[in-house]
Design a protein around this motif. Structure first.
Motif, short mmCIF file in Angstrom:
data_model
loop_
_atom_site.label_atom_id
_atom_site.label_comp_id
_atom_site.label_asym_id
_atom_site.label_seq_id
_atom_site.Cartn_x
_atom_site.Cartn_y
_atom_site.Cartn_z
N GLU A 19 43.54 32.00 44.33
CA GLU A 19 43.73 33.25 45.08
C GLU A 19 43.71 34.46 44.14
O GLU A 19 43.19 35.51 44.50
CB GLU A 19 45.03 33.21 45.88
CG GLU A 19 44.94 32.41 47.14
CD GLU A 19 43.87 32.92 48.11
OE1 GLU A 19 43.84 34.13 48.40
OE2 GLU A 19 43.06 32.09 48.57
N GLU A 20 44.28 34.30 42.95
CA GLU A 20 44.24 35.39 41.97
C GLU A 20 42.82 35.64 41.48
O GLU A 20 42.41 36.80 41.31
CB GLU A 20 45.18 35.09 40.80
CG GLU A 20 46.65 35.17 41.18
CD GLU A 20 47.57 34.66 40.09
OE1 GLU A 20 48.54 35.37 39.76
OE2 GLU A 20 47.32 33.54 39.57
N TYR A 21 42.05 34.57 41.26
CA TYR A 21 40.64 34.74 40.89
C TYR A 21 39.88 35.45 42.00
O TYR A 21 39.04 36.32 41.75
CB TYR A 21 39.98 33.41 40.58
CG TYR A 21 40.36 32.78 39.26
CD1 TYR A 21 40.51 33.55 38.11
CD2 TYR A 21 40.56 31.42 39.15
CE1 TYR A 21 40.86 32.98 36.89
CE2 TYR A 21 40.90 30.83 37.93
CZ TYR A 21 41.05 31.62 36.82
OH TYR A 21 41.39 31.04 35.62
N LYS A 22 40.18 35.09 43.24
CA LYS A 22 39.53 35.71 44.38
C LYS A 22 39.83 37.22 44.42
O LYS A 22 38.92 38.04 44.63
CB LYS A 22 40.02 35.05 45.68
CG LYS A 22 39.36 35.55 46.92
CD LYS A 22 39.86 34.78 48.14
CE LYS A 22 39.23 35.30 49.41
NZ LYS A 22 39.68 34.54 50.59
N GLY A 23 41.07 37.58 44.17
CA GLY A 23 41.45 39.00 44.14
C GLY A 23 40.78 39.75 43.01
O GLY A 23 40.33 40.89 43.18
N ALA A 24 40.70 39.11 41.83
CA ALA A 24 40.04 39.74 40.69
C ALA A 24 38.55 39.95 40.98
O ALA A 24 38.00 41.01 40.67
CB ALA A 24 40.23 38.88 39.44
N ALA A 25 37.92 38.95 41.57
CA ALA A 25 36.49 39.08 41.91
C ALA A 25 36.29 40.17 42.95
O ALA A 25 35.32 40.94 42.87
CB ALA A 25 35.95 37.74 42.41
N ALA A 26 37.19 40.29 43.91
CA ALA A 26 37.08 41.33 44.93
C ALA A 26 37.21 42.72 44.30
O ALA A 26 36.47 43.65 44.66
CB ALA A 26 38.13 41.13 46.02
N ALA A 27 38.14 42.88 43.35
CA ALA A 27 38.30 44.17 42.66
C ALA A 27 37.04 44.51 41.87
O ALA A 27 36.57 45.66 41.86
CB ALA A 27 39.52 44.12 41.74
N SER A 28 36.48 43.51 41.20
CA SER A 28 35.24 43.72 40.45
C SER A 28 34.10 44.09 41.39
O SER A 28 33.34 45.03 41.12
CB SER A 28 34.90 42.46 39.65
OG SER A 28 33.70 42.64 38.94
N ASN A 29 33.98 43.38 42.50
CA ASN A 29 32.90 43.65 43.45
C ASN A 29 33.00 45.05 44.05
O ASN A 29 31.99 45.72 44.26
CB ASN A 29 32.89 42.60 44.56
CG ASN A 29 32.39 41.25 44.08
OD1 ASN A 29 31.74 41.15 43.05
ND2 ASN A 29 32.72 40.21 44.83
N GLU A 43 27.81 36.35 36.01
CA GLU A 43 28.82 35.28 36.03
C GLU A 43 29.82 35.52 34.93
O GLU A 43 29.60 36.33 34.03
CB GLU A 43 28.17 33.90 35.85
CG GLU A 43 27.47 33.72 34.51
CD GLU A 43 26.68 32.42 34.43
OE1 GLU A 43 26.91 31.52 35.26
OE2 GLU A 43 25.84 32.32 33.53
N SER A 44 30.94 34.80 35.02
CA SER A 44 31.98 34.90 34.00
C SER A 44 32.48 33.51 33.62
O SER A 44 32.50 32.60 34.45
CB SER A 44 33.17 35.72 34.51
OG SER A 44 32.80 37.05 34.73
N TYR A 45 32.90 33.40 32.38
CA TYR A 45 33.49 32.17 31.86
C TYR A 45 34.93 32.48 31.47
O TYR A 45 35.19 33.50 30.84
CB TYR A 45 32.71 31.68 30.63
CG TYR A 45 31.27 31.40 30.94
CD1 TYR A 45 30.88 30.17 31.45
CD2 TYR A 45 30.29 32.37 30.73
CE1 TYR A 45 29.54 29.92 31.74
CE2 TYR A 45 28.96 32.13 31.02
CZ TYR A 45 28.59 30.90 31.53
OH TYR A 45 27.28 30.66 31.82
N VAL A 46 35.84 31.59 31.86
CA VAL A 46 37.26 31.79 31.57
C VAL A 46 37.66 30.85 30.45
O VAL A 46 37.34 29.66 30.46
CB VAL A 46 38.11 31.48 32.83
CG1 VAL A 46 39.59 31.61 32.53
CG2 VAL A 46 37.70 32.39 33.98
N SER A 47 38.35 31.42 29.46
CA SER A 47 38.94 30.62 28.39
C SER A 47 40.39 31.06 28.25
O SER A 47 40.87 31.90 29.01
CB SER A 47 38.17 30.80 27.08
OG SER A 47 38.29 32.13 26.63
N GLU A 48 41.08 30.52 27.29
CA GLU A 48 42.49 30.87 27.12
C GLU A 48 42.63 32.35 26.78
O GLU A 48 42.17 32.80 25.74
CB GLU A 48 43.13 30.01 26.03
CG GLU A 48 44.63 30.20 25.95
CD GLU A 48 45.31 29.21 25.03
OE1 GLU A 48 46.43 29.52 24.59
OE2 GLU A 48 44.74 28.14 24.73
#
Length: 91
Positions: A19-29, A43-48
């Motif tokens: 859900e947090e990723y979804k919110g971040a993607a919505a803010a970016s969009n 696209e994005s890649y997530v690391s530590e």
């Protein structure tokens, strides 16, 4: 447009929920919609504690503006000047 790799330092990003990723993607969009057609998120890649994002953009300035609007500022922006992959060895 040019291709860029955007590094963002975001502590705890690797622990975010779907859900947090979804919110971040919505803010970016939402920011991308304001800046279109000058910038596109591929696209994005997530690391530590970091993300590495691939963008197509006119220039670095529009990427920085996207970061300001979205709330996810770029820590580092690198223009991609070439691509190599396994098939490069056979050309």
């Amino acid at each position: 447009m040019k291709k860029y790799i955007i590094e963002r330092n975001i502590p705890g990003v690797h622990k975010m929920s779907p859900e947090e990723y979804k919110g971040a993607a919505a803010a970016s969009n939402a920011a991308l919609n304001q800046l279109a057609p000058r910038v596109q998120w591929v696209e994005s890649y997530v690391s530590e504690d970091k993300t590495f994002c691939v963008y197509l953009a006119e220039d670095e300035a529009v990427i920085r503006e996207h970061g300001r609007l979205s709330g996810f500022p770029a820590s580092r922006i690198t223009e991609v000047t070439g691509v190599i992959d396994p098939t490069t060895a056979t050309r």
